[in-house]
Scaffold this motif. Structure first.
Motif, mmCIF file in Angstrom:
data_model
loop_
_atom_site.group_PDB
_atom_site.id
_atom_site.type_symbol
_atom_site.label_atom_id
_atom_site.label_comp_id
_atom_site.label_asym_id
_atom_site.label_seq_id
_atom_site.Cartn_x
_atom_site.Cartn_y
_atom_site.Cartn_z
ATOM 1 N N GLU A 26 0.834 -1.207 0.000
ATOM 2 C CA GLU A 26 0.000 0.000 0.000
ATOM 3 C C GLU A 26 0.868 1.256 0.000
ATOM 4 O O GLU A 26 0.550 2.236 -0.662
ATOM 5 N N ALA A 27 1.960 1.237 0.754
ATOM 6 C CA ALA A 27 2.873 2.383 0.756
ATOM 7 C C ALA A 27 3.528 2.539 -0.608
ATOM 8 O O ALA A 27 3.702 3.666 -1.094
ATOM 9 N N ASP A 28 3.871 1.430 -1.255
ATOM 10 C CA ASP A 28 4.456 1.504 -2.591
ATOM 11 C C ASP A 28 3.478 2.125 -3.577
ATOM 12 O O ASP A 28 3.845 2.976 -4.386
ATOM 13 N N ILE A 29 2.237 1.714 -3.508
ATOM 14 C CA ILE A 29 1.220 2.264 -4.404
ATOM 15 C C ILE A 29 0.995 3.736 -4.100
ATOM 16 O O ILE A 29 0.890 4.565 -5.007
ATOM 17 N N ARG A 30 0.942 4.078 -2.825
ATOM 18 C CA ARG A 30 0.752 5.470 -2.431
ATOM 19 C C ARG A 30 1.920 6.316 -2.950
ATOM 20 O O ARG A 30 1.725 7.423 -3.436
ATOM 21 N N ASP A 31 3.134 5.793 -2.889
ATOM 22 C CA ASP A 31 4.299 6.518 -3.372
ATOM 23 C C ASP A 31 4.279 6.712 -4.885
ATOM 24 O O ASP A 31 4.867 7.655 -5.397
ATOM 25 N N LEU A 32 3.621 5.813 -5.601
ATOM 26 C CA LEU A 32 3.512 5.953 -7.048
ATOM 27 C C LEU A 32 2.544 7.052 -7.455
ATOM 28 O O LEU A 32 2.492 7.453 -8.609
ATOM 29 N N GLU A 33 1.721 7.516 -6.535
ATOM 30 C CA GLU A 33 0.750 8.574 -6.765
ATOM 31 C C GLU A 33 -0.224 8.217 -7.882
ATOM 32 O O GLU A 33 -0.435 8.976 -8.815
ATOM 33 N N VAL A 34 -0.791 7.033 -7.794
ATOM 34 C CA VAL A 34 -1.773 6.619 -8.790
ATOM 35 C C VAL A 34 -3.182 7.038 -8.394
ATOM 36 O O VAL A 34 -4.122 6.794 -9.118
ATOM 37 N N GLY A 35 -3.321 7.664 -7.274
ATOM 38 C CA GLY A 35 -4.622 8.154 -6.860
ATOM 39 C C GLY A 35 -5.249 7.274 -5.799
ATOM 40 O O GLY A 35 -4.622 6.372 -5.249
ATOM 41 N N ASP A 36 -6.490 7.575 -5.541
ATOM 42 C CA ASP A 36 -7.243 6.854 -4.515
ATOM 43 C C ASP A 36 -7.782 5.568 -5.122
ATOM 44 O O ASP A 36 -8.638 5.591 -6.008
ATOM 45 N N LEU A 37 -7.301 4.437 -4.648
ATOM 46 C CA LEU A 37 -7.735 3.156 -5.196
ATOM 47 C C LEU A 37 -9.151 2.801 -4.779
ATOM 48 O O LEU A 37 -9.799 1.981 -5.413
ATOM 49 N N ASN A 38 -9.655 3.403 -3.725
ATOM 50 C CA ASN A 38 -11.018 3.129 -3.273
ATOM 51 C C ASN A 38 -12.040 3.983 -4.008
ATOM 52 O O ASN A 38 -13.224 3.673 -3.998
ATOM 53 N N ASP A 39 -11.612 5.090 -4.618
ATOM 54 C CA ASP A 39 -12.516 5.966 -5.359
ATOM 55 C C ASP A 39 -11.909 6.218 -6.733
ATOM 56 O O ASP A 39 -11.060 7.087 -6.899
ATOM 57 N N MET A 40 -12.355 5.449 -7.715
ATOM 58 C CA MET A 40 -11.760 5.517 -9.046
ATOM 59 C C MET A 40 -12.153 6.787 -9.802
ATOM 60 O O MET A 40 -11.589 7.083 -10.845
#
Length: 194
Positions: A26-40
């Motif tokens: 989750e921290a890796d994804i957050r660091d990638l700045e792909v946005g909010d995975l719960n709200d597409m």
């Protein structure tokens, strides 16, 4: 030549991935700045979001208000308004083109219906028979008009009632003869010769 291959030293390849380990995805994804995975929908531009919403509202499905539609048309089924109708081609056409021709025709008709904003799915169920499935019961009338305007159509069937192209009130061939003829020929699985 084989000697050279045997005498040459081999270099072992070592993958660098074996040195990496995922600790907190989750921290890796957050660091990638792909946005909010719960709200597409949070990270998309407003015009694209409006387009998505209009497409979602236009698309058929069980989300719509079926109670109001049911009052207008009580033939809607309990399965969310699914309507199935069948087009049957002339026996001569079915014998000539077989299953391959029916598959191709179903694809062509699906494209034509889609370009006319109809959302029916087509299935070539037998040589000369195409099933249409739509989640909008009102589209069945448009499909019927489309099918009956096409060449080589024997009849269109909806709710066990047959409809015929203009100028006819019965099938080209009686059902018993149709079944005999279609049983007697071998269904073609390859493209017809030209």
């Amino acid at each position: 030549m084989l000697r050279w291959a045997l005498l040459m030293p081999t270099v072992a390849y070592e993958s660098p991935l074996r040195y990496y380990r995922i600790v907190d995805e989750e921290a890796d994804i957050r660091d990638l700045e792909v946005g909010d995975l719960n709200d597409m929908e949070s990270d998309v531009p407003a015009p694209f979001l409006e387009h998505l919403r209009s497409e979602r509202d236009r698309r058929p499905g069980p989300r719509g208000d079926m109670a109001e539609e049911f009052e207008l048309d009580p033939s809607i089924t309990a399965a969310g308004g699914t309507t199935m109708v069948m087009a049957t081609m002339a026996v001569d056409w079915s014998e000539k083109h077989g299953q391959h021709g029916t598959d191709h025709l179903a694809q062509v008709w699906a494209t034509m219906l889609e370009s006319g904003s109809l959302t029916a799915k087509t299935f070539a169920v037998d040589p000369g028979q195409i099933l249409f499935v739509t989640y909008r019961p009102k589209e069945a009338q448009d499909i019927k008009e489309f099918v009956l305007s096409q060449p080589h159509v024997d009849f269109f069937e909806e709710n066990q009632q047959r409809y015929f192209p203009r100028g006819r009130n019965k099938p080209l061939v009686p059902d018993t003869l149709r079944q005999q003829r279609l049983r007697s020929f071998r269904p073609s699985t390859k493209a017809p010769s030209k």
